[in-house]
Design a protein around this motif. Sequence first.
Motif: not given
Length: 57
Positions: A27, A29, A31-40
């Motif tokens: 992934k 960077t 995509e990783k940030i977007e996934e973290a924002v969605d999880d939050t």
Amino acid sequence: MKKLSYIFLALFSLSLITTTTSCREEKSTGEKIEEAVDDTGDAIEDAADDVEDAVDD
């Protein structure tokens, strides 16, 4: 005999490298940030639902 040993050593090293290398996609960077924002966001929604349930009780 020495050349034969070097050939086997080279083939063993090559096979070891090929078996330890992963074939999955990495992934980016972003995509990783977007996934973290969605999880939050999901965690915040879950916490808000828990608070709402506690207030209703």
